[in-house]
Design a protein around this motif. Structure first.
Motif, mmCIF file in Angstrom:
data_model
loop_
_atom_site.group_PDB
_atom_site.id
_atom_site.type_symbol
_atom_site.label_atom_id
_atom_site.label_comp_id
_atom_site.label_asym_id
_atom_site.label_seq_id
_atom_site.Cartn_x
_atom_site.Cartn_y
_atom_site.Cartn_z
ATOM 1 N N PRO A 35 -3.290 7.832 -7.504
ATOM 2 C CA PRO A 35 -2.708 6.485 -7.443
ATOM 3 C C PRO A 35 -1.571 6.315 -8.445
ATOM 4 O O PRO A 35 -1.633 6.833 -9.566
ATOM 5 C CB PRO A 35 -3.891 5.569 -7.808
ATOM 6 C CG PRO A 35 -5.114 6.398 -7.605
ATOM 7 C CD PRO A 35 -4.707 7.802 -7.916
ATOM 8 N N THR B 89 0.813 -1.203 0.000
ATOM 9 C CA THR B 89 0.000 0.000 0.000
ATOM 10 C C THR B 89 0.844 1.249 0.000
ATOM 11 O O THR B 89 0.369 2.327 -0.291
ATOM 12 C CB THR B 89 -0.932 0.010 1.214
ATOM 13 O OG1 THR B 89 -0.153 -0.141 2.398
ATOM 14 C CG2 THR B 89 -1.930 -1.123 1.122
ATOM 15 N N TRP C 234 2.683 -0.244 -6.411
ATOM 16 C CA TRP C 234 1.337 0.338 -6.426
ATOM 17 C C TRP C 234 1.122 1.110 -5.144
ATOM 18 O O TRP C 234 1.637 0.775 -4.085
ATOM 19 C CB TRP C 234 0.260 -0.727 -6.612
ATOM 20 C CG TRP C 234 0.240 -1.862 -5.609
ATOM 21 C CD1 TRP C 234 -0.502 -1.945 -4.468
ATOM 22 C CD2 TRP C 234 0.994 -3.075 -5.675
ATOM 23 N NE1 TRP C 234 -0.258 -3.134 -3.822
ATOM 24 C CE2 TRP C 234 0.656 -3.865 -4.541
ATOM 25 C CE3 TRP C 234 1.924 -3.595 -6.593
ATOM 26 C CZ2 TRP C 234 1.202 -5.110 -4.285
ATOM 27 C CZ3 TRP C 234 2.474 -4.841 -6.341
ATOM 28 C CH2 TRP C 234 2.114 -5.594 -5.203
ATOM 29 N N SER C 235 0.362 2.181 -5.235
ATOM 30 C CA SER C 235 0.098 3.034 -4.080
ATOM 31 C C SER C 235 -1.137 3.873 -4.378
ATOM 32 O O SER C 235 -1.346 4.305 -5.507
ATOM 33 C CB SER C 235 1.299 3.949 -3.812
ATOM 34 O OG SER C 235 1.015 4.877 -2.789
ATOM 35 N N GLY C 236 -1.949 4.092 -3.352
ATOM 36 C CA GLY C 236 -3.114 4.957 -3.514
ATOM 37 C C GLY C 236 -4.405 4.211 -3.761
ATOM 38 O O GLY C 236 -5.423 4.834 -4.072
ATOM 39 N N PHE C 237 -4.393 2.880 -3.614
ATOM 40 C CA PHE C 237 -5.587 2.068 -3.842
ATOM 41 C C PHE C 237 -6.168 1.518 -2.534
ATOM 42 O O PHE C 237 -6.991 0.610 -2.550
ATOM 43 C CB PHE C 237 -5.270 0.907 -4.791
ATOM 44 C CG PHE C 237 -4.789 1.347 -6.140
ATOM 45 C CD1 PHE C 237 -5.684 1.779 -7.116
ATOM 46 C CD2 PHE C 237 -3.437 1.361 -6.435
ATOM 47 C CE1 PHE C 237 -5.235 2.193 -8.362
ATOM 48 C CE2 PHE C 237 -2.982 1.779 -7.682
ATOM 49 C CZ PHE C 237 -3.883 2.200 -8.644
#
Length: 311
Positions: A263, A19, A229-232
């Motif tokens: 994201p 995350t 991935w980031s922002g979900f």
């Protein structure tokens, strides 16, 4: 070779996640722009690979920023690039630097640390990354790697967020340099450990997100990948197996060129026999984008980038 290693350490995949830092979707896919030149060949002639590269222009979906680069190691040159020096927050791609910083400073790896490295590289375990990041001095990890690898765009997280390793600034250009360092300059045992784990990237990350977007969906093996991935959110809307929460929630910090508030989704790695091509596609998506939609857009774009890069 590493001495004293215990290679049978089990990595628990139910802890941590990305995350900070996918199943394939058709959402947002757009065909590449194909540029044709009259008189470029006889009627019905099959275009060469170089002609196909010239004709294909990857189409970045509306509302998405993308920076990408493909480096052909056999030819010794970049075959396609876009916004290669523009920075964005790294999410879990920085875990390669965390691993390199740890391994370059020692000749032996205890079994417990090997388990951390494996979980961090194969399944993007955030808990493992945080342990090694903290032990390495947090922002000092990036500072050392910038100097050692001669990176030009990469920068540590904001000074007021030293624990947020996912806020490291990266560019497509610098990520290509990281992979080139691994393949061309790192000690063989370092190269083999890091790339060996990236070749074994698990379908599911430890946070329950599906890691198989971009390169793993766009091209057949052999490949080695490190996704980001980031922002979900901390829990995926469509879990990829069971995963436990790591308890870490990251608030946006004031810092330039990180794409905060939107994201990010990145696919990076090597493609082909002997790791011939290094492929990096970094993307920033509209606020509120679902993971499914973003991973679908990224996978479609990656296919076009590979085609434009002659892969």
């Amino acid at each position: 070779m590493w001495r004293g290693l215990v290679f049978s350490v089990a990595v628990v995949l139910a802890v941590g996640g990305c995350t900070t830092g996918g199943g394939e979707s058709r959402v947002g896919q757009s065909p590449p722009v194909v540029e044709t030149t009259a008189g470029s060949g006889a009627p019905g002639a099959v275009p060469s690979a170089s002609e196909r590269r010239r004709r294909v222009v990857p189409r970045v979906p509306a509302g998405v920023w993308a920076g990408y680069m493909v480096f052909d190691r056999a030819a010794g040159k970049v075959t396609v690039r876009r916004d290669a020096h523009q920075t964005v927050r790294s999410a879990s791609v920085v875990k390669i630097l965390i691993a390199l910083d740890y391994l370059e400073s020692r000749r032996e790896v205890p079994a417990g640390d090997l388990a951390l490295l494996r979980g961090m590289l194969r399944s993007s375990d955030d808990r493992a990354a945080t342990v090694l990041w903290t032990r390495g001095g947090r922002r000092a990890v990036v500072a050392r790697m910038v100097k050692r690898l001669r990176l030009v765009d990469t920068a540590p997280p904001p000074a007021d967020r030293p624990g947020y390793w996912g806020y490291t600034a990266i560019s497509a250009h610098d990520v290509v340099k990281v992979y080139r360092y691994l393949l061309e300059r790192a000690r063989p045992e370092v190269r083999d450990l890091v790339l060996g784990e990236l070749r074994k990237a698990t379908r599911c990350g430890t946070d329950g997100f599906d890691q198989y977007f971009g390169i793993p969906r766009a091209v057949r093996r052999p490949w080695a990948v490190k996704q980001g991935w980031s922002g979900f959110g901390t829990v995926p809307a469509e879990p990829c197996g069971q995963a436990g929460a790591n308890g870490l929630r990251y608030r946006p910090a004031a810092a330039p060129d990180l794409g905060l508030g939107r994201p990010v989704l990145h696919t990076t790695g090597t493609v082909g026999e002997d790791d011939r091509h290094i492929v990096v596609v970094l993307t920033l998506h509209p606020a509120g984008s679902s993971f499914r939609a973003a991973s679908g857009r990224l996978t479609a774009l990656t296919r076009q980038v590979l085609q434009a890069g002659g892969i």
